[in-house]
Design a protein around this motif. Structure first.
Motif, mmCIF file in Angstrom:
data_model
loop_
_atom_site.group_PDB
_atom_site.id
_atom_site.type_symbol
_atom_site.label_atom_id
_atom_site.label_comp_id
_atom_site.label_asym_id
_atom_site.label_seq_id
_atom_site.Cartn_x
_atom_site.Cartn_y
_atom_site.Cartn_z
ATOM 1 N N ASP B 15 0.827 -1.214 0.000
ATOM 2 C CA ASP B 15 0.000 0.000 0.000
ATOM 3 C C ASP B 15 0.855 1.255 0.000
ATOM 4 O OD1 ASP B 15 -2.251 -1.516 -0.015
ATOM 5 O OD2 ASP B 15 -2.773 -1.187 2.091
ATOM 6 N N LEU B 16 1.838 1.271 0.898
ATOM 7 C CA LEU B 16 2.745 2.423 0.956
ATOM 8 C C LEU B 16 3.398 2.647 -0.403
ATOM 9 C CD1 LEU B 16 4.570 1.949 4.389
ATOM 10 C CD2 LEU B 16 3.267 3.955 3.682
ATOM 11 N N ALA B 17 3.917 1.572 -0.979
ATOM 12 C CA ALA B 17 4.594 1.681 -2.276
ATOM 13 C C ALA B 17 3.624 2.196 -3.342
ATOM 14 C CB ALA B 17 5.180 0.341 -2.686
ATOM 15 N N GLN B 18 2.369 1.759 -3.258
ATOM 16 C CA GLN B 18 1.373 2.191 -4.238
ATOM 17 C C GLN B 18 1.117 3.707 -4.135
ATOM 18 O OE1 GLN B 18 0.212 0.570 -6.705
ATOM 19 N NE2 GLN B 18 -1.295 2.050 -7.420
ATOM 20 N N PHE B 19 0.986 4.211 -2.912
ATOM 21 C CA PHE B 19 0.812 5.665 -2.743
ATOM 22 C C PHE B 19 2.002 6.397 -3.344
ATOM 23 C CE2 PHE B 19 -1.356 4.604 1.548
ATOM 24 C CZ PHE B 19 -2.511 4.249 0.889
ATOM 25 N N PHE B 20 3.204 5.963 -2.933
ATOM 26 C CA PHE B 20 4.412 6.621 -3.423
ATOM 27 C C PHE B 20 4.470 6.568 -4.948
ATOM 28 C CE2 PHE B 20 6.432 5.694 0.879
ATOM 29 C CZ PHE B 20 6.599 7.019 1.232
ATOM 30 N N LYS B 21 4.107 5.433 -5.491
ATOM 31 C CA LYS B 21 4.199 5.251 -6.940
ATOM 32 C C LYS B 21 3.263 6.206 -7.687
ATOM 33 C CE LYS B 21 4.454 1.407 -10.194
ATOM 34 N NZ LYS B 21 4.219 -0.039 -10.336
ATOM 35 N N VAL B 22 2.038 6.314 -7.196
ATOM 36 C CA VAL B 22 1.072 7.206 -7.860
ATOM 37 C C VAL B 22 1.558 8.652 -7.789
ATOM 38 C CG1 VAL B 22 -1.259 8.154 -7.718
ATOM 39 C CG2 VAL B 22 -0.914 5.696 -7.588
ATOM 40 N N LEU B 23 2.177 9.019 -6.676
ATOM 41 C CA LEU B 23 2.696 10.384 -6.545
ATOM 42 C C LEU B 23 4.034 10.549 -7.275
ATOM 43 C CD1 LEU B 23 1.803 10.874 -2.787
ATOM 44 C CD2 LEU B 23 0.727 12.001 -4.730
ATOM 45 N N GLY B 24 4.577 9.457 -7.790
ATOM 46 C CA GLY B 24 5.903 9.477 -8.393
ATOM 47 C C GLY B 24 5.936 9.843 -9.859
ATOM 48 N N HIS B 25 5.127 10.794 -10.264
ATOM 49 C CA HIS B 25 5.206 11.324 -11.628
ATOM 50 C C HIS B 25 4.957 12.827 -11.576
ATOM 51 C CE1 HIS B 25 4.465 12.163 -15.814
ATOM 52 N NE2 HIS B 25 4.940 10.973 -16.111
ATOM 53 N N PRO B 26 5.855 13.604 -12.212
ATOM 54 C CA PRO B 26 5.746 15.063 -12.089
ATOM 55 C C PRO B 26 4.399 15.605 -12.560
ATOM 56 C CG PRO B 26 7.349 14.450 -13.787
ATOM 57 C CD PRO B 26 7.030 13.211 -13.015
ATOM 58 N N ALA B 27 3.771 14.965 -13.526
ATOM 59 C CA ALA B 27 2.465 15.448 -13.989
ATOM 60 C C ALA B 27 1.436 15.335 -12.866
ATOM 61 C CB ALA B 27 2.000 14.648 -15.202
ATOM 62 N N ARG B 28 1.527 14.255 -12.086
ATOM 63 C CA ARG B 28 0.538 14.070 -11.020
ATOM 64 C C ARG B 28 0.817 15.006 -9.853
ATOM 65 N NH1 ARG B 28 0.921 8.699 -13.327
ATOM 66 N NH2 ARG B 28 2.329 7.871 -11.746
ATOM 67 N N VAL B 29 2.086 15.253 -9.576
ATOM 68 C CA VAL B 29 2.439 16.275 -8.578
ATOM 69 C C VAL B 29 1.885 17.626 -9.032
ATOM 70 C CG1 VAL B 29 4.369 17.585 -7.582
ATOM 71 C CG2 VAL B 29 4.501 15.093 -7.725
ATOM 72 N N ALA B 30 2.100 17.949 -10.298
ATOM 73 C CA ALA B 30 1.652 19.242 -10.832
ATOM 74 C C ALA B 30 0.134 19.364 -10.807
ATOM 75 C CB ALA B 30 2.180 19.415 -12.257
ATOM 76 N N ILE B 31 -0.555 18.275 -11.128
ATOM 77 C CA ILE B 31 -2.024 18.292 -11.111
ATOM 78 C C ILE B 31 -2.522 18.599 -9.702
ATOM 79 C CG2 ILE B 31 -4.062 16.788 -11.203
ATOM 80 C CD1 ILE B 31 -2.732 15.442 -13.688
ATOM 81 N N LEU B 32 -1.955 17.929 -8.702
ATOM 82 C CA LEU B 32 -2.384 18.153 -7.325
ATOM 83 C C LEU B 32 -2.092 19.588 -6.887
ATOM 84 C CD1 LEU B 32 -1.239 14.753 -5.806
ATOM 85 C CD2 LEU B 32 -3.603 15.531 -6.099
ATOM 86 N N GLN B 33 -0.926 20.086 -7.236
ATOM 87 C CA GLN B 33 -0.582 21.458 -6.869
ATOM 88 C C GLN B 33 -1.518 22.451 -7.549
ATOM 89 O OE1 GLN B 33 3.590 21.572 -7.987
ATOM 90 N NE2 GLN B 33 4.242 21.199 -5.869
ATOM 91 N N TYR B 34 -1.810 22.210 -8.818
ATOM 92 C CA TYR B 34 -2.673 23.135 -9.551
ATOM 93 C C TYR B 34 -4.092 23.134 -8.984
ATOM 94 C CZ TYR B 34 -5.105 25.480 -13.342
ATOM 95 O OH TYR B 34 -5.882 26.347 -14.075
ATOM 96 N N ILE B 35 -4.626 21.939 -8.761
ATOM 97 C CA ILE B 35 -5.985 21.859 -8.222
ATOM 98 C C ILE B 35 -6.064 22.565 -6.876
ATOM 99 C CG2 ILE B 35 -7.716 20.286 -7.254
ATOM 100 C CD1 ILE B 35 -7.199 18.356 -9.444
#
Lengths: 107, 107
Positions: B15-35
């Motif tokens: 589970d931990l690895a899955q959370f980290f993995k989903v957050l492990g792409h700059p586009a997804r970091v950027a999407i969260l920051q933008y929203i």
DNA sequence: ATTATATATTGCAATATTACGATGTTAAAT
DNA sequence: ATTTAACATCGTAATATTGCAATATATAAT
């Protein structure tokens, strides 16, 4: 295509994603947990403990080293891998800063 | 072979690895920051803001939804994607717990 | 010097991810 | 009913990751 377009993101976004990505594999989570529970931290122990081949563990250790999370010291014919506490806390702070800044809701 | 051996790890590690993995792409970091910086959060805005194709943004949103980080509500012909604050805090707590439990050093 | 032990690196096959054009789907507007 | 707009899904090509056997390297023991 398929290659990540790093150039369209900020350095901070790429760095954050890189930390998350390295932590985004259960073997690497397990390695960090195991090392933190031991007083001695030796690669060969990890191979038995985690159940992946020695070459595979070695590669995961390399990735953890690549973001500075692990220090490796030669100890005779063994390697002693340790968590780099300063870096660990630094990364934890960066991730927390991201989490705290991104808490705003809209709906 | 190349497929992750999830079965040799604990649920918590996966589970931990899955959370980290989903957050492990700059586009997804950027999407969260933008929203989090908008009051309205609409997919089409993201396409222009981030600079990836609409199909690509849609896929990244799907991954963020898959771990419960985003709620999507239909708003006419638009979608309103919002950060799920409860889940957000829950995941932050789990990651912090991992970080705090793994602080022990040995060398 | 040779052998044994511990770890790293290389090479490669299997699988996963990333990205996007094309096409569906759904709902508002006309 | 048609058209338009916003998003999702499908299909697919390019690239990255995962894992391991084989091999290399480096130190300790004999």
């Amino acid at each position: 295509m398929g290659i990540t377009k790093s150039q369209i993101f900020t350095d901070n976004q790429n760095d954050l994603a890189q930390f998350f990505k390295v932590l985004g594999h259960p073997a690497r989570v397990a390695i960090l947990q195991y090392i933190s529970n031991q007083n001695a931290c030796i690669c060969n122990d990890l191979v038995e403990e985690i159940g992946l081949a020695q070459a595979t563990i070695s590669q995961h250790l390399k990735e953890l080293k690549s973001i500075g999370l692990l220090n490796g010291e030669v100890e005779g014919k063994r390697m002693c891998y340790c968590i780099n506490i300063e870096r660990w806390i630094d990364i934890q702070n960066q991730l927390n800063s991201f989490f705290n800044k991104t808490k705003t809701n809209c709906c």
